[in-house]
Write a protein that holds these residues in place. Sequence first.
Motif: not given
Length: 228
Positions: A134-152
């Motif tokens: 579960f923790f690994n799953y959350c890390y991946w989701i958080a990274g994806s969202i953060l990267g997309n926001l930063l990319g904007a």
Amino acid sequence: MNTQTIRQAFYKSIPVLAGYVVIGMGFGILMRNAGYGTAWAAAMSIFMYAGSMQYVGVGLLTGGASVLTTAITTFMVNARHLFYSISMINTYKDAGKYKPFMIFALTDETYSLLCDGKVPAGVEPERYRFFVSFFNYCYWIAGSILGNLLGAVLPFSTAGIEFSMTALFVAAFTEQWLETKNHVPALTGLLCTLLSLAVFGRENFLIPAMLLITLALSLLRRDGEETL
């Protein structure tokens, strides 16, 4: 619920935290550069959670790939899961209500943390494995969202960013090498992969390599003792 279990699961997942947030950010940036916003990046990470396949999926989305092409590509990229997940059958057999999620969340990195079957003293084994997943799953989701926001808001060059997945696989391999005394499975995997690469080429070597590794490790079993 035993808080010791959650705490130990978090400690175990810390190496993946460092990798998944960074690599997830790379995926999120690729999605943003391809014209897909945060909702798309989050949805792919929540429902696919496929790491390297998500990177490949960006190209499939932007290239207008057919359903058949997407299905075949997905099978080829993720075929390795069919092989190494077999070794987790006994480990997961008593997982109960946690089993469906743990099967879904069995990525390469989660497998590398749990494949030895060991759990710290004083924890609940099935919940421990669930929370590591579960923790690994959350890390991946958080990274994806953060990267997309930063990319904007920040300009990024995505040249070569796909190599981040390879780097994480190398890190996981290195950790397993250092933690185990029996290096026969690792060396077998390397030799089989190099042989398949030489024979089939870099575009087609993955599935033959997995089949060859499985066959080789099966032949190496002695007196019921597994080399995996």
